[in-house]
Write a protein that holds these residues in place. Structure first.
Motif, PDB file in Angstrom:
ATOM      1  N   GLY A  11       0.832  -1.206   0.000  1.00  0.00           N
ATOM      2  CA  GLY A  11       0.000   0.000   0.000  1.00  0.00           C
ATOM      3  C   GLY A  11       0.865   1.254   0.000  1.00  0.00           C
ATOM      4  O   GLY A  11       0.579   2.227  -0.700  1.00  0.00           O
ATOM      5  N   GLU A  12       1.940   1.211   0.768  1.00  0.00           N
ATOM      6  CA  GLU A  12       2.898   2.320   0.778  1.00  0.00           C
ATOM      7  C   GLU A  12       3.564   2.451  -0.590  1.00  0.00           C
ATOM      8  O   GLU A  12       3.738   3.561  -1.103  1.00  0.00           O
ATOM      9  CB  GLU A  12       3.948   2.072   1.861  1.00  0.00           C
ATOM     10  CG  GLU A  12       4.950   3.174   2.016  1.00  0.00           C
ATOM     11  CD  GLU A  12       5.987   2.861   3.088  1.00  0.00           C
ATOM     12  OE1 GLU A  12       7.066   3.472   3.013  1.00  0.00           O
ATOM     13  OE2 GLU A  12       5.732   2.024   3.968  1.00  0.00           O
ATOM     14  N   LEU A  13       3.916   1.322  -1.188  1.00  0.00           N
ATOM     15  CA  LEU A  13       4.506   1.329  -2.528  1.00  0.00           C
ATOM     16  C   LEU A  13       3.521   1.913  -3.538  1.00  0.00           C
ATOM     17  O   LEU A  13       3.907   2.696  -4.409  1.00  0.00           O
ATOM     18  CB  LEU A  13       4.902  -0.092  -2.941  1.00  0.00           C
ATOM     19  CG  LEU A  13       5.389  -0.272  -4.370  1.00  0.00           C
ATOM     20  CD1 LEU A  13       6.621   0.577  -4.645  1.00  0.00           C
ATOM     21  CD2 LEU A  13       5.668  -1.746  -4.638  1.00  0.00           C
ATOM     22  N   HIS A  14       2.250   1.562  -3.412  1.00  0.00           N
ATOM     23  CA  HIS A  14       1.232   2.094  -4.321  1.00  0.00           C
ATOM     24  C   HIS A  14       1.185   3.618  -4.245  1.00  0.00           C
ATOM     25  O   HIS A  14       1.088   4.298  -5.267  1.00  0.00           O
ATOM     26  CB  HIS A  14      -0.135   1.491  -4.014  1.00  0.00           C
ATOM     27  CG  HIS A  14      -1.210   2.000  -4.910  1.00  0.00           C
ATOM     28  ND1 HIS A  14      -2.152   2.910  -4.481  1.00  0.00           N
ATOM     29  CD2 HIS A  14      -1.475   1.773  -6.221  1.00  0.00           C
ATOM     30  CE1 HIS A  14      -2.962   3.197  -5.489  1.00  0.00           C
ATOM     31  NE2 HIS A  14      -2.566   2.538  -6.558  1.00  0.00           N
ATOM     32  N   ALA A  15       1.256   4.163  -3.047  1.00  0.00           N
ATOM     33  CA  ALA A  15       1.265   5.622  -2.889  1.00  0.00           C
ATOM     34  C   ALA A  15       2.469   6.228  -3.605  1.00  0.00           C
ATOM     35  O   ALA A  15       2.366   7.273  -4.256  1.00  0.00           O
ATOM     36  CB  ALA A  15       1.276   5.994  -1.405  1.00  0.00           C
ATOM     37  N   THR A  16       3.606   5.554  -3.519  1.00  0.00           N
ATOM     38  CA  THR A  16       4.813   6.019  -4.212  1.00  0.00           C
ATOM     39  C   THR A  16       4.620   5.941  -5.721  1.00  0.00           C
ATOM     40  O   THR A  16       5.014   6.856  -6.456  1.00  0.00           O
ATOM     41  CB  THR A  16       6.029   5.179  -3.777  1.00  0.00           C
ATOM     42  OG1 THR A  16       6.177   5.295  -2.364  1.00  0.00           O
ATOM     43  CG2 THR A  16       7.298   5.631  -4.462  1.00  0.00           C
ATOM     44  N   LEU A  17       4.007   4.870  -6.195  1.00  0.00           N
ATOM     45  CA  LEU A  17       3.735   4.729  -7.627  1.00  0.00           C
ATOM     46  C   LEU A  17       2.799   5.824  -8.117  1.00  0.00           C
ATOM     47  O   LEU A  17       2.965   6.331  -9.227  1.00  0.00           O
ATOM     48  CB  LEU A  17       3.146   3.357  -7.940  1.00  0.00           C
ATOM     49  CG  LEU A  17       4.088   2.170  -7.831  1.00  0.00           C
ATOM     50  CD1 LEU A  17       3.317   0.856  -7.985  1.00  0.00           C
ATOM     51  CD2 LEU A  17       5.207   2.266  -8.841  1.00  0.00           C
ATOM     52  N   SER A  53       2.659   8.835  -6.920  1.00  0.00           N
ATOM     53  CA  SER A  53       3.494  10.039  -7.021  1.00  0.00           C
ATOM     54  C   SER A  53       4.313  10.008  -8.299  1.00  0.00           C
ATOM     55  O   SER A  53       4.436  11.024  -8.997  1.00  0.00           O
ATOM     56  CB  SER A  53       4.438  10.156  -5.816  1.00  0.00           C
ATOM     57  OG  SER A  53       3.711  10.377  -4.649  1.00  0.00           O
ATOM     58  N   LEU A  54       4.873   8.859  -8.623  1.00  0.00           N
ATOM     59  CA  LEU A  54       5.666   8.718  -9.844  1.00  0.00           C
ATOM     60  C   LEU A  54       4.784   8.917 -11.073  1.00  0.00           C
ATOM     61  O   LEU A  54       5.174   9.608 -12.027  1.00  0.00           O
ATOM     62  CB  LEU A  54       6.337   7.345  -9.884  1.00  0.00           C
ATOM     63  CG  LEU A  54       7.218   7.045 -11.083  1.00  0.00           C
ATOM     64  CD1 LEU A  54       8.369   8.034 -11.184  1.00  0.00           C
ATOM     65  CD2 LEU A  54       7.733   5.616 -10.997  1.00  0.00           C
ATOM     66  N   THR A  55       3.600   8.341 -11.056  1.00  0.00           N
ATOM     67  CA  THR A  55       2.667   8.500 -12.171  1.00  0.00           C
ATOM     68  C   THR A  55       2.274   9.962 -12.334  1.00  0.00           C
ATOM     69  O   THR A  55       2.206  10.483 -13.453  1.00  0.00           O
ATOM     70  CB  THR A  55       1.410   7.636 -11.935  1.00  0.00           C
ATOM     71  OG1 THR A  55       1.812   6.287 -11.788  1.00  0.00           O
ATOM     72  CG2 THR A  55       0.422   7.751 -13.074  1.00  0.00           C
ATOM     73  N   ASP A  56       2.034  10.631 -11.224  1.00  0.00           N
ATOM     74  CA  ASP A  56       1.694  12.051 -11.255  1.00  0.00           C
ATOM     75  C   ASP A  56       2.842  12.864 -11.857  1.00  0.00           C
ATOM     76  O   ASP A  56       2.630  13.733 -12.704  1.00  0.00           O
ATOM     77  CB  ASP A  56       1.362  12.544  -9.841  1.00  0.00           C
ATOM     78  CG  ASP A  56       0.953  14.002  -9.817  1.00  0.00           C
ATOM     79  OD1 ASP A  56       0.032  14.374 -10.569  1.00  0.00           O
ATOM     80  OD2 ASP A  56       1.552  14.759  -9.024  1.00  0.00           O
TER      81      ASP A  56
END
Length: 133
Positions: A95-101, A103-106
């Motif tokens: 879930g933490e990784l998803h939040a990072t992804l 941010s990267l997608t944004d």
């Protein structure tokens, strides 16, 4: 290597980077990212994942899910029904990784035009044969 940076050798860099590179290779893979995104909204069944990820084979989905489960990023729950119902869900770490992804997608969305313009300018300077045709 520059003369002023003799403390950094390839062995030192590889020794420090290897464990991180191994994790990044796993979580940044094409199918891993798509599975993490597809699974981020709660438990999802195998067939739902298969339908939601364009181009993934059943075998690749199985292997990637198994690796993500092994790495502690996805949990697999088998419900005792006939036929068995199997669901996949992200762990808190994923879930933490998803939040990072996200941010990267944004970031990628905000800068995609700049990157495309830079590529075109580079190609015009260094690879003009690509522009002919």
């Amino acid at each position: 290597m520059s003369q002023g940076n003799t403390a950094v050798t390839a062995q030192v860099v590889n020794a420090r980077a290897c464990p991180v590179r191994e994790v990044l290779d796993r979580v940044a893979g094409k199918w891993s990212v798509q599975i993490i995104v597809a699974t981020a909204h709660g438990p999802i069944r195998f067939t739902e994942l298969e339908r939601s990820i364009e181009g993934i084979s059943r075998r690749m989905l199985t292997l990637t899910l198994r690796n993500l489960e092994r790495d502690g990023l996805v949990t697999r729950t088998v419900h005792p029904t006939v036929p068995p119902k199997v669901e996949y869900e992200l762990t808190p770490v994923a879930g933490e990784l998803h939040a990072t992804l996200l941010s990267l997608t944004d970031w990628a969305e905000r800068h995609r035009v700049t990157v495309a313009q830079s590529r075109a300018a580079y190609d015009a300077r260094h690879r003009p044969e690509l522009l002919d045709g």
